[in-house]
Write an enzyme that holds these catalytic residues in place. Sequence first.
Site, PDB file in Angstrom:
ATOM      1  N   GLU A   1       0.814  -1.223   0.000  1.00 50.54           N
ATOM      2  CA  GLU A   1       0.000   0.000   0.000  1.00 50.54           C
ATOM      3  C   GLU A   1       0.848   1.273   0.000  1.00 50.54           C
ATOM      4  OE1 GLU A   1      -2.836  -0.418   3.227  1.00 50.54           O
ATOM      5  OE2 GLU A   1      -4.126  -1.630   1.962  1.00 50.54           O
TER       6      GLU A   1
ATOM      7  N   GLU B   1      -6.724  -7.842  -0.738  1.00 54.96           N
ATOM      8  CA  GLU B   1      -7.119  -7.866   0.678  1.00 54.96           C
ATOM      9  C   GLU B   1      -8.556  -7.386   0.787  1.00 54.96           C
ATOM     10  OE1 GLU B   1      -4.864  -5.398   3.338  1.00 54.96           O
ATOM     11  OE2 GLU B   1      -2.956  -5.883   2.385  1.00 54.96           O
TER      12      GLU B   1
HETATM   13  C1  GLA Z   1      -4.222  -2.752   5.008  1.00 59.24           C
HETATM   14  C2  GLA Z   1      -2.858  -3.398   5.132  1.00 59.24           C
HETATM   15  C3  GLA Z   1      -2.886  -4.686   5.892  1.00 59.24           C
HETATM   16  C4  GLA Z   1      -3.767  -4.568   7.100  1.00 59.24           C
HETATM   17  C5  GLA Z   1      -5.141  -4.155   6.668  1.00 59.24           C
HETATM   18  C6  GLA Z   1      -6.114  -4.083   7.818  1.00 59.24           C
HETATM   19  O1  GLA Z   1      -4.914  -3.155   3.922  1.00 59.24           O
HETATM   20  O2  GLA Z   1      -2.292  -3.629   3.876  1.00 59.24           O
HETATM   21  O3  GLA Z   1      -1.564  -4.998   6.273  1.00 59.24           O
HETATM   22  O4  GLA Z   1      -3.236  -3.617   7.967  1.00 59.24           O
HETATM   23  O5  GLA Z   1      -5.064  -2.874   6.107  1.00 59.24           O
HETATM   24  O6  GLA Z   1      -7.414  -3.763   7.405  1.00 59.24           O
END
Ligand code: GLA
Length: 672
Positions: free
Chosen positions: A154, A310
Amino acid sequence: MNDGSPWPALEHIAYGGDYNPEQWPRETWHEDVRLMREAGVNLVSIGIFSWALIETEEGVFDFEWLDTVIDLLHENGIAVDLATPTASPPAWFFAAHPDARVVDRDGGVLGFGSRGMVSHSAPAYRDAVVRIASALAERYGDHPAVLMWHVHNEYGVPVAEDYSPHAVAAFRDWLRERYGSLEGLNEAWGTAFWGQHYSNWEHVGAPAAAPTTVNPAQRLDFKRFSDHQLRACFIAERDAIRAHSDKPVTTNFMANQEFTTDLWAWAREVDVVSDDHYLTAADPEAHIGLAIAADLSRSVGGGRPWMLLEHSTSAVNWQPRNIAKRPGEMARNSLAHFGRGADAIMFFQWRASRSGAEKFHSAMVPHAGTDSRVWREVVQLGASLGRLAESRGSRVRANVAILWDFESFWAQSLEWRPVQDLDPRERIRAFYERLWRDGITVDFALPGADLSGYKLVVAASQYLLRNDDAANLTRYVAGGGTLVVSYFSGIVDEHDAVHAGGFMAPLREVLGCDVEEFLPLRTGSSAAVDYAAGDGTSHRLDADEWADDLRITSAAVRGTYAEGPGTGKPAITRNEHGRGTGWYVSTRLDADALETVMGDVYADAGLAPAGLPEGVEAVARSGEAGDYLTLVNHSDADAEVPVDGVDLLTGAATGGTLQLGAGGTAVVRLAR
Ligand code: GLA
Ligand code: GLA
């Protein structure tokens, strides 16, 4: 054979999640792979935050545990999305390179003990990411378990902008390259105002906190620069990997959640687009926000299948109130992503953490263990996705594009605007919601894109509009397209300077009007619009927030202000230009009020609402093996949908009408 899907080696829709085995004793790893098999997991992302355990000191690598994990997964038929761990440099790195810490806008230096706290402009960090990415790619680039690469995590959160000395120096170089000369920079930034003229490059800095508002063109350029720096780090890692491995490379985006990176530019650099999406728990219709994120993920990749890298099985832990998903909601979310083009459905994370910052975040294996609703739904979802293999690589086609321009969002979000908290996403959401309810599938597009394939283009929030992009929109309409423009669009150029000729001047030709003066409303007060619909009926529409004092050149006035500061003046206009039509809506209408206006817009565009039962989402994907209609019933009522084909989730033929129970899902291979 690569059929357009990025995972030629996987025979199914990818299913799995972030796997962080370093949190657990090795016995647990064996239980993990057994449970993964039980759930139908076929891909896991590993190593995302493992730098300190892989490179234990600068240049000293310990691959033993990672070898063991990767081999164990491979023996169990589970593929690996192998991460570079560069979102969390080790403690030794910061001890050796204190200058690589981020300086925030107020001059504070950010410390260790979290993640994402590094300066992407620090030379030591650039060297270190290439070293670790190269080491991983050299060791695992040909490993049969490794399907793809997951660079970093991210980019842009938690820190997008860094004001450290390294960043300031790099910003200066970036500006030199962009403007060529100081005169060019002074002109672009309008430094004649407030005595900001520069006579020496060394005096040019980052837009750090200052006594009052900082030059908006400087701030906008710093946002562009900051995005560029993050991308340069990604490219350095990607290229280090490519020197040793030909597996596809991705990095997880946050479409529709963060606006720190220009995903159009990023999508050009990745082999496959991937996205992380979390529901906004406070939004009772969070599935509409999900649909926006999914459509954006698909759109930035030019329509290619993408990966949901995710999402959550149930609640997250970082919102003000973290709402558990209702039974079936995880499947509805997953299928909604699939329907909008995702060929991977993945979660954060595999097994809930006992320690650390995210222990109250849901997981595929919850703290409650396998005798739990979440686990049973995880197993069920794996089985469902297993039945969709034939649809891999199929594509969504949309007749409507909503413009989505990060650069414009960045500019609009700066200070000292006619209304300070106009969120650029608010208008996009309202128009999108209207289209969602009407069952009309949407792509997102840049204003300079080839729009000729769309029947309708909506510029819901296009504050910054370059002249050549305005010309593109004008050509699109002249060629037969239908364009809808919402207020506070076409106001400034790429330097956040008001267009010569006034507000909306570049759209005057296509809209047949421009804006003499903004007439925003007081908080809590409302306007009303008397609207004359195409079928001869008239409607009083609720409106608020904004009005314009319009100057009409050739447009027909379709709506007039009946209340508020614009009373008696034009509110909604329609202009025929060439073979098409340009609409302008100068006030804020919610999705309900937009129904009447958009009905007329659809008529111009040759579109019609799909007539779906309320709360039912239906999106089609088409591929060589078939056409697939994904249906998700977000309502609490059973629904009937006329559709002929076979529901792949159950194997049953619909016999012309699908019975879609409350909260239910279906993926119908349409009869051809
Ligand atoms: C982000 C991060 C993950 C985790 C999620 C939690 O997407 O990439 O590592 O922290 O948030 O929702
Ligand atoms: C103050 C300042 C002016 C200008 C106005 C704007 O009065 O002196 O330079 O910024 O505010 O309202």
